[in-house]
Design an enzyme around this catalytic site. Structure first.
Site, PDB file in Angstrom:
ATOM      1  CD  GLN A 172       8.950  -4.810  12.164  1.00  0.00           C
ATOM      2  OE1 GLN A 172       8.249  -5.815  12.241  1.00  0.00           O
ATOM      3  NE2 GLN A 172       8.914  -3.999  11.126  1.00  0.00           N
ATOM      4  CB  SER A 207      -1.176  -5.601   4.811  1.00  0.00           C
ATOM      5  OG  SER A 207      -0.103  -5.032   4.087  1.00  0.00           O
ATOM      6  CE  LYS A 213       0.089  -0.133  11.053  1.00  0.00           C
ATOM      7  NZ  LYS A 213       0.690  -1.432  11.406  1.00  0.00           N
ATOM      8  CD  GLN A 236       6.832 -11.323  10.658  1.00  0.00           C
ATOM      9  OE1 GLN A 236       7.974 -11.360  10.182  1.00  0.00           O
ATOM     10  NE2 GLN A 236       6.075 -10.237  10.608  1.00  0.00           N
ATOM     11  CG  HIS A 257      -0.302  -0.248   2.513  1.00  0.00           C
ATOM     12  ND1 HIS A 257       0.602   0.631   3.078  1.00  0.00           N
ATOM     13  CD2 HIS A 257      -0.394  -1.288   3.391  1.00  0.00           C
ATOM     14  CE1 HIS A 257       1.010   0.177   4.241  1.00  0.00           C
ATOM     15  NE2 HIS A 257       0.435  -0.991   4.459  1.00  0.00           N
ATOM     16  CD  GLU A 258       1.410   6.186  -1.693  1.00  0.00           C
ATOM     17  OE1 GLU A 258       2.544   6.728  -1.791  1.00  0.00           O
ATOM     18  OE2 GLU A 258       0.822   5.650  -2.654  1.00  0.00           O
ATOM     19  N   GLY A 259       1.860   3.169   2.233  1.00  0.00           N
ATOM     20  CA  GLY A 259       2.868   3.184   3.287  1.00  0.00           C
ATOM     21  C   GLY A 259       4.152   2.499   2.852  1.00  0.00           C
ATOM     22  CG  HIS A 260       4.226  -1.736   2.120  1.00  0.00           C
ATOM     23  ND1 HIS A 260       2.907  -2.123   2.066  1.00  0.00           N
ATOM     24  CD2 HIS A 260       4.773  -2.415   3.152  1.00  0.00           C
ATOM     25  CE1 HIS A 260       2.668  -3.010   3.012  1.00  0.00           C
ATOM     26  NE2 HIS A 260       3.777  -3.197   3.695  1.00  0.00           N
TER      27      HIS A 260
END
Length: 280
Positions: A151, A184, A147, A57, A30-33
């Protein structure tokens, strides 16, 4: 853009490159990636992205089998943006030709709190695959999103302690106009849940505003944020005010003295678990 599926092909493509920039993903882009890949292009060349849904994970009752796998659409998005030189999309057999008996052990103080408490083994799985991907790609630069705040901190700490020569860049959380952090897993939300989902960000903002207004009672703020969501039907795992430096609980004096803080939240809306955070 070259799409490669084997480590050997990947290394052939990258031979002689001195400042490879890397963005690891699990796909369903998505746009974040895509914004991470734009940042990577600003910090290094060439840009390598990976798409690999990492079994390590996911817990036994999590959504590994249902996690969206959209490689064809993802390739089309990357081709359109033209930021990525090589896409590495390995199979499970390529990444795990034998059982992965060696794992990265994250420190309890960082890996077993917040997400680590509610998803046991999650960060061990994340750091193990990130270390393997770094070994395959050998980047000089890698970009992660804020976000997934915990991590990001754990990957930075791992690189520092193992002296891995990768510079980690952090990209701000990308949000929709209503404040919902792109994820996602947002595709799992029903229409009504999607309208409700920005309330997680609203609750984080309320904590931030209270701190900036001089409120010092951390436990009271966390309780009020949990109740705000629970009263709307959310199943809240945590709403936690922590120090940006190490994600430990701030003392009253540290809050008074404007220690950089972050408020982190995780809650389930229907069947979908959402996480978010906000720096203060």
């Amino acid at each position: 853009m070259k799409v490669v599926h084997s480590i050997e092909e990947l290394r052939d493509q990258l031979r002689g490159q001195l400042r490879t920039a890397f963005v690891p993903t699990m796909g369903n882009l998505h746009e974040g990636h895509l914004s991470l890949m734009r940042m990577a292009r600003q910090q290094g060349d060439p840009v390598v992205a990976s798409i690999f849904v990492n079994r390590l994970q996911f817990g036994p009752n999590e959504d590994f089998d249902q996690y969206p796998r959209t490689l064809k659409d993802d390739i089309a998005k990357l081709e359109e943006r033209r930021d990525v030189y090589v896409l590495f999309a390995p199979s499970e057999k390529e990444m795990f030709p034998e059982p992965q008996s060696y794992r990265v052990q994250t420190p309890d103080s960082l890996g077993d709190i917040l997400e680590g408490e509610f998803r046991p083994g999650f960060f061990q799985g994340v750091t193990t695959i990130v270390l393997k991907l770094f070994s395959c790609v050998e980047p000089k630069v890698a970009v992660f999103g804020k976000k997934d705040y915990q991590q990001l901190m754990i990957v930075r700490s791992m690189c520092r302690q193992f002296q891995i020569p990768v510079e980690i860049y952090a990209h701000e959380t990308v949000r929709e106009a209503n404040g919902l952090a792109l994820s996602s897993r947002n595709r799992y939300l029903s229409e009504n849940e999607y309208k409700e989902a920005p309330q997680l960000y609203a609750a984080l903002n309320e904590v931030k505003n209270q701190i900036l207004a001089g409120e010092l009672e951390r436990e009271q703020l966390e309780y009020a944020a949990r109740k705000q969501l629970a009263d709307r039907g959310w199943d809240v795992d945590y709403m936690a005010l922590r120090k940006q430096s190490d994600l430990q609980v701030p003392s009253l004096d540290e809050i008074k003295n404007n220690e950089p803080l972050v408020v982190l939240g995780a809650a389930r809306l229907g069947a979908t678990r959402l996480i978010d955070n906000l720096e203060i």
